[in-house]
Scaffold this motif. Structure first.
Motif, short mmCIF file in Angstrom:
data_model
loop_
_atom_site.label_atom_id
_atom_site.label_comp_id
_atom_site.label_asym_id
_atom_site.label_seq_id
_atom_site.Cartn_x
_atom_site.Cartn_y
_atom_site.Cartn_z
N PHE B 634 -26.48 -44.03 6.26
CA PHE B 634 -25.56 -43.07 5.65
C PHE B 634 -24.15 -43.62 5.50
O PHE B 634 -23.28 -42.95 4.97
CB PHE B 634 -25.57 -41.77 6.47
N SER B 635 -23.96 -44.84 5.99
CA SER B 635 -22.66 -45.46 5.75
C SER B 635 -22.69 -46.29 4.48
O SER B 635 -21.70 -46.90 4.10
CB SER B 635 -22.27 -46.32 6.94
N LEU B 636 -23.85 -46.31 3.81
CA LEU B 636 -23.98 -47.13 2.60
C LEU B 636 -22.98 -46.77 1.51
O LEU B 636 -22.39 -47.67 0.91
CB LEU B 636 -25.41 -47.06 2.05
N PRO B 637 -22.76 -45.49 1.23
CA PRO B 637 -21.81 -45.18 0.15
C PRO B 637 -20.45 -45.80 0.40
O PRO B 637 -19.85 -46.40 -0.50
CB PRO B 637 -21.75 -43.66 0.16
N GLY B 638 -19.97 -45.69 1.64
CA GLY B 638 -18.67 -46.26 1.97
C GLY B 638 -18.66 -47.76 1.81
O GLY B 638 -17.74 -48.34 1.21
N LYS B 639 -19.69 -48.38 2.30
CA LYS B 639 -19.76 -49.85 2.21
C LYS B 639 -19.83 -50.29 0.76
O LYS B 639 -19.21 -51.28 0.37
CB LYS B 639 -20.99 -50.36 2.96
N ALA B 640 -20.61 -49.57 -0.03
CA ALA B 640 -20.75 -49.94 -1.43
C ALA B 640 -19.39 -49.88 -2.12
O ALA B 640 -19.00 -50.81 -2.84
CB ALA B 640 -21.75 -49.02 -2.11
N ARG B 641 -18.68 -48.80 -1.86
CA ARG B 641 -17.36 -48.64 -2.48
C ARG B 641 -16.47 -49.83 -2.15
O ARG B 641 -15.77 -50.38 -2.98
CB ARG B 641 -16.72 -47.35 -1.96
#
Lengths: 682, 652
Positions: B634-641
């Motif tokens: 669930f930390s993927l969106p942040g990392k992707a950004r």
């Protein structure tokens, strides 16, 4: 614009169901290709003519390419889903966009499941099943098809409106004390009393349960009964709903139905019941047609059945005390027996509340023997067709000699009964001559047709034993009407004071209101325990006149639509091996989790989930138990000797809630909903 | 170019074109209807089986549903299908009696030509061994099929017509070439998104891209040049065309890159470096190209007077004689957005119609003596013309009558030009160039209304003009709309190619050609030299994450995936991307998604213009699967950004 068709390989219609729109569509179609002035033929003929090329092409593809059609989609988004079960081709069609490919495939599987529950092992012989699904007698055929059609409609209605049929798990009424009392009552008073009565005519009550609409109030199984599978239980609920439809579900749409049919009356697409003359002409028309197209007529010369026995089907008089014969899975210590005969007694207590009794029939041992023999012949046939010969083909348990002596005994035992076993005897003698005689051909490919024939004969015996009502001279094999009445009264007395409460409770089993404080932003959730096949979800009934928490009208409809879509989306991902899905869709945030626990509630590590092809059996528990047959079996490989439990959680949140909070909510729900106390937050 | 993939990674296993109109009677054999079958080495009886069964069942289902079948699935294959009831063509010059058509009830008519094209997307056996097969979503299969048909029509004109004009063997070679071009995508991701192959812009000095764009703009100074693109070794450097059109242009480029120019290419006066080929544009493509970039989305509101001078100039020359000056721009300008014409009050002005007789004088130039050639416009029987005129806005016929007579043969263009010029000249006599153009426009009305001027005027006033926003995505189906012949001009400098879509007149206009050639030659040489020195760009060390970023508008893909088939570690990412992409395609409201299997968690997000997929490597995703906010998935969106910013992908 919906349709479901079952056809044999020779394009003979074995069953069809259409909604009025599709019926009109077909008639317009057929009318267009007909000469002016000719009246429309029987609907069955039109649909059969129009679908025949597809059916024939299907079998051509199977024969010549070894592949078969699974679906068609047209530019105006009509979807056709095809599936072949043995020699029966199921075609489900949707032309109004309300059902997707997965829904249609599910429908065909559910239809097959219902046919299995109704006809048992007769479904294992496609020759017999064809005759069973399409009785020669047109009255009888009409009656049977009508029954199947109404079952299908009931299922479709439940699937579209009832969350438990959406996720295919049983919903219990959440009222622990009352549930406990009722179970105790069923055990100590009802079942005990029934099973000790002399009026039970040899039947033994195995399971008893009380349904409030589609929800389970209490369920009791006697000690020597095997567990009732979720798949069977859900099917029985559909059957009970079909017999005693919930008033709420059916009162509301009824006036519209009447209007729509009367409004369209002049257009005459709504075919009235065919008059006797029509029927005569259609049946007399059929014969010459068949005669002129012998290609389509499939008659296996080897299969000679006791034709009399096939003709003697007498339709039982609509006596309410007559039980329904259902064929359910039984798991015993020595193995799993599918499709064992039971009698189902559906006793209405009040509108919406039903008592269901499932009894074991006294002759069910015959069914077990037949099943064992069928299994042995099927194994033999498989080995022979793989090219194995001689002893290689006959190894394994039970040995062929074992089967031989048991079958000899079995046939001998059948002799004195009124069951016509001469044909079986003949085929068996011939089989023995070929297989065992010295200097005879022995076990080789040539024996395959005889294996098939033996299976057919065995299915025929099974059919005579369990599917045909015994003649009126016979002692009725069922709980006496008086006994049934007594059971009904007992439970009525017990529940008298609770009746109104239960009816309301079933509509608002648990409500979102109780969760709003702890879970701000949560709109809806569904939690399913796949190992027991049970689910919990706040009520989402919007057919009521009363407003629910979701409001009324379009908003509630919209959310309901979203929940239904979410379930189908997550199933698709699960099919492809994804057990966690979160989606931000419009103003909502959806989550789906699937996880495993052991018996003590310890969370097991997520394992690989099988990746299935698009046309695999639908994910669910009603028609085919994906979770136990595929998922748990697959998962248990790494956890042998351990009880593995499988849970699912779906949530719908407002999109503005931070993801962190949403995930916390999900975690809380997951851990609290299935606490050992089984008491959800209330 | 021509990265040939191993056979089991073929994007499509079957493709065929079947003409049902050739197999009608009992005695007709199925093989007579098979126009093309891929793979060609398939035994004939299997070809017949597939064609016969699939076409038959497709037709049956279509009749049941009153709509052509689009997708057909077997257990092991999935097929995209296009069926066309080519009513129009067949009724003119079909082998069968046209009368059958008139009483046939539309689709159910027995004279039903089906163009079925079928393909199967691979389900790589080699990958099944790995336990995870990548299935290209059905959306992409349909896209591939449409691309293939569009390609064919782009280079050959309509399918029906080309099969009347050319031999099956010749066209089979064409199909095979397009197929191999479309299958030679560099990675599965490219197949999933059906995207253009572009040069890796992160490796290239932005100034070079700017330079390429400037070259294209310079070429457009010649009014006969509609638009262009610059390609380097089979990859797009810069383009002025929409992605669909660029993709089509690239086929020819890649073909000439690998081989000597094919026979149908006519070499210009500049030796082997320059070649040209006739291509066919749909009307909406043409309209899009002809509208100035600034006005692309406004043209439906704008009036002729507001149009930019440049557009007027270009278009006026298009339809009038070359040397004509910009003396009366307003009328001519109006022609380029003919949708407006019907509403513009000038049209009822008799002066506008005065050239009509002059146009009818051009009729003899449309040679009805060519029997093979479908008399598209002027030679048409009035009843058919009427039908058509009622269905289609007048505007389309204008181009149609200009271009419909041309053949794939470039030599006809001379004649065609004469037709145009003749028309223009005649128009000049009557009421100016613009008038001539208008005359052409209403040529059909004339036929439809039995040459009655009054009726014609009514007709043109009341003609319904469906709003057709000249947006790339909404292009016509080339099989349905008429195709306008244009010319594709190619100027090659080693690996670099300047491809320009030009008016057919361009070839005969030596002055313009020379101007374009010489003005761009030096810049092209320079650009080529620079691009050649740019390292092909290391595929990039397998970083701690993979991503794919797809731009809908430009149809380009940015990814740090090494590409090439068979990369086992990337497989979970590709699989997830494929699933998410089709989910995004089917659900408009879906904005972002995280999906996790036992081995990988992939984050996908999309906006109107783009889709981005991200997977973080390393870090154990092994967990119980129970909801847990500390879960790394669930930390993927942040990392992707965060991570993708340096790739120029802004997800904020």
């Amino acid at each position: 614009m919906k349709c479901l068709l079952i056809a044999s390989e020779s394009a003979e219609v074995l069953f069809h169901w259409t909604d009025p729109e599709y019926q009109q569509h077909i008639q317009e179609q057929y009318g267009a290709s007909q000469e002016e002035g000719q009246g429309l033929p029987a609907f069955e003929d039109s649909i059969s003519t129009l679908f025949a090329p597809i059916i024939i092409s299907c079998s051509t593809m199977v024969d010549r390419l070894g592949d078969s059609y699974t679906s068609f989609t047209t530019e105006n988004n009509h979807i056709y889903v095809l599936h072949q079960f043995d020699e029966c081709l199921y075609i489900a069609v949707n032309g109004d966009g309300e059902e997707g490919e997965d829904d249609l495939r599910r429908k065909t599987y559910v239809m097959k499941k219902m046919i299995e529950v109704l006809f048992g092992m007769v479904t294992l012989s496609s020759y017999l099943l064809r005759r069973e699904l399409r009785p020669q007698d047109t009255d009888q055929r009409a009656r049977l098809w009508k029954h199947l059609q109404s079952l299908l409609e009931t299922y479709s209605h439940l699937r579209e409106n009832d969350q438990s049929f959406l996720v295919e798990a049983v919903e219990r009424l959440i009222h622990p004390t009352l549930c406990e009392q009722c179970i105790e009552f069923l055990e100590r008073r009802l079942v005990q009393q029934l099973n000790s009565s002399v009026e039970r005519a040899g039947e033994e009550v195995l399971h008893a349960f009380i349904l409030v609409h589609t929800k389970l109030l209490a369920f009791y199984s006697s000690r020597n009964a095997s567990t009732l599978s979720t798949s069977d239980l859900l099917t029985l609920i559909i059957m009970a709903q079909n017999m005693y439809p919930s008033d709420v579900d059916h009162d509301d749409p009824a006036p519209e139905d009447v209007e729509s049919t009367s409004g369209s009356g002049p257009e005459s697409f709504y075919t009235p019941e065919p008059s006797p003359t029509d029927r005569d002409s259609s049946s007399s028309e059929e014969k010459p047609v068949r005669g002129s197209t012998p290609v389509f007529e499939f008659v296996d010369p080897d299969i000679q059945m006791a034709e009399d026995s096939l003709q003697t089907l007498e339709v039982p008089p609509p006596d309410p005390s007559t039980p329904h014969r259902v064929f359910l899975e039984v798991s015993l210590k020595e193995g799993l027996y599918p499709m064992m005969p039971h009698s189902m007694y559906c006793l209405p207590l009040w509108p919406g509340i039903t008592l269901v009794l499932l009894t074991k029939v006294p002759t069910s041992a015959v069914a077990m023997s037949v099943y064992k023999f069928l299994e042995a012949f099927a194994k033999l046939e498989k080995r022979l067709s793989e090219g194995q010969e001689g002893s290689a083909a006959t190894r394994g348990q039970p040995t062929i000699h074992d089967v031989r002596s048991k079958l000899d005994k079995f046939i001998k035992a059948l002799g004195p009964s009124e069951i016509q076993s001469a044909q079986l005897q003949n085929v068996w003698t011939e089989f023995k001559n070929r297989a065992f005689a010295r200097g005879g051909p022995g076990f080789n490919r040539d024996l395959i047709p005889w294996c098939k024939n033996m299976k057919t004969q065995l299915c025929g015996i099974y059919r005579q034993c369990f599917l045909i009502e015994s003649g009126p001279t016979d002692i009725p094999r069922r709980l006496s009407p008086g006994l049934q009445e007594r059971a009904q009264t007992m439970v009525q007395e017990k529940l008298m004071d609770w009746k109104d409460f239960l009816l309301v409770k079933s509509k608002r089993n648990i409500t979102m209101v109780s969760y709003l404080e702890d879970f701000p932003g949560l709109i809806h959730f569904i939690c399913v325990d796949r190992s027991t096949g049970q689910m919990i979800a706040p009520s989402l009934s919007i057919t009521e006149r009363a407003t629910s928490e979701l409001g009324k009208g379009p908003v509630a409809q919209f959310i309901k639509r979203k929940v239904w879509d979410l379930v189908s989306t997550t199933r698709h991902y699960l099919q492809k091996g994804y057990s966690t899905v979160t989606l931000r869709d419009g103003d909502f945030y959806f989550c789906y989790f699937l996880w495993f626990e052991n018996e003590t509630g310890f969370k097991l590590e997520a394992g690989d989930i099988p990746v299935l092809p698009d046309d695999s059996a639908p994910i669910g528990m009603l028609a085919w138990d994906y979770y136990s047959r595929k998922l748990l079996r697959y998962y248990s490989k790494n956890h042998q000797g351990e009880v593995v439990k499988c849970y699912e959680l779906l949530t719908v949140h407002l999109g503005v809630i931070p993801t962190e909070i949403i995930l916390q909510h999900c975690r809380q729900l997951a851990s609290k909903l299935w606490e050992p106390s089984r008491n959800p937050l209330l | 170019m021509a990265e040939l993939l191993p056979p089991d990674v073929r994007r499509c296993t079957y493709f065929f074109l079947y003409d049902g109109s050739k197999v009608k009677g009992e005695g007709d054999r199925t093989r007579e209807g098979i126009c093309y079958f891929y793979p060609e080495e398939t035994p004939l009886d299997r070809q017949e089986l597939l064609c016969g069964q699939l076409a038959g069942v497709g037709r049956c289902v279509s009749e049941l549903s009153f709509s052509p079948v689009r997708i057909l699935r077997l257990r092991r294959n999935k097929f995209a299908i296009r069926m066309k009831d080519d009513f129009f063509w067949v009724s003119v010059d079909a082998a069968g009696p046209a009368a059958d058509f008139q009483d046939g009830s539309g689709f159910v008519s027995s004279e039903y030509e089906s163009v079925m094209v079928i393909q199967r997307i691979y389900l790589c056996r080699s990958f099944q061994a790995l336990g995870c097969s990548v299935e290209v979503p059905i959306v992409s299969v349909c896209e591939l099929l449409d691309q293939l048909i569009d390609l064919f029509c782009f280079y050959n004109g309509s399918v029906r017509q080309s099969y009347q004009l050319s031999s099956q063997e010749f066209l089979a070679a064409r199909w095979a070439r397009y197929l191999s071009h479309l299958q030679s995508g560099s990675s599965e991701l490219h197949h999933i998104f059906s995207c253009l192959r572009t040069i890796d812009s992160t490796n290239v000095d932005p100034l070079l891209l700017l330079k390429a764009a400037l070259i294209l703009q310079a070429c457009q100074r010649c009014p006969l040049v509609l638009a262009g693109c610059i390609l380097f070794r089979g990859r797009v450097v810069s383009t002025q065309m929409c992605p669909e059109l660029t993709m089509k242009v690239m086929v020819h480029e890649s073909e000439t890159y690998t081989k000597t120019p094919a026979a149908h290419c006519s070499s210009g006066p500049f030796g082997g470096a320059v070649s040209s080929v006739t291509v066919f544009l749909t009307l909406s493509e043409l309209q899009y190209l002809q509208s100035a970039p600034v006005n692309k989305h406004l043209s439906s509101e704008s009036t002729p007077q507001k149009e930019t001078p440049r557009r007027k100039t270009r278009l006026s020359r298009t339809l009038s004689d070359m040397p004509s000056t910009d003396s009366d721009p307003s009328d001519r300008g109006s022609l380029q957005s003919p949708q407006l014409e019907s509403f513009s009050p000038q049209l009822s002005d008799s002066s506008v119609f005065s050239p009509v007789p002059s146009h009818s004088a051009t009729d003899p130039l449309h040679p009805p003596t060519q029997p093979l050639q479908p008399p598209f416009s002027n030679g048409k029987h009035s009843s058919e013309a009427e039908d058509e005129a009622l269905e289609e806005p007048s505007y389309y016929h204008s181009f149609h009558s200009n271009g419909g007579d041309s053949q794939t043969d470039a030599s006809v263009f001379e004649e065609n030009c004469q037709v145009l010029n003749g028309g223009g000249d005649g128009g000049g006599d009557g009421g100016g160039d613009g008038g001539a153009a208008c005359g052409t426009v209403f040529d059909f009305r004339e036929a439809a209304n039995d040459e009655s001027h009054d009726g014609k005027e009514d007709g043109c006033r009341s003609a319904p003009e469906p709003p057709r926003p000249p947006h790339c995505g909404a292009f016509d189906d080339p099989e349905q709309s008429q195709l306008v012949p244009m010319t594709l001009y190619l100027h090659r400098v080693k690996g670099l190619v300047l491809a320009l879509l030009v008016e057919p007149l361009f070839l005969s206009d030596t002055a313009s050609m020379e101007e374009v050639y010489h003005s761009s030659l030096a810049s092209l040489n320079g650009l080529e030299a620079h691009l050649r020195t740019v390292a092909p760009g290391a595929p990039g060390a397998p970083g701690p994450y993979v991503f794919a970023h797809f731009d809908h508008i430009q149809s380009t893909l940015t990814t740090n995936l090494s590409g090439g088939p068979g990369g086992a570690p990337e497989r979970p990412f590709v699989r997830a991307t494929s699933l998410l992409h089709s989910h995004f395609c089917n659900t408009e409201t879906l904005q972002e998604a995280i999906i996790r299997s036992a081995g990988a968690a992939v984050y996908g997000t999309r906006s109107v213009a783009q889709e981005t997929y991200f997977q973080q490597h390393g870090g154990s995703f092994r967990n119980s699967g129970i909801p847990n906010h500390q879960d790394s998935a669930f930390s993927l969106p942040g990392k992707a950004r965060h991570r993708l910013l340096k790739h120029g992908v802004n997800l904020l």
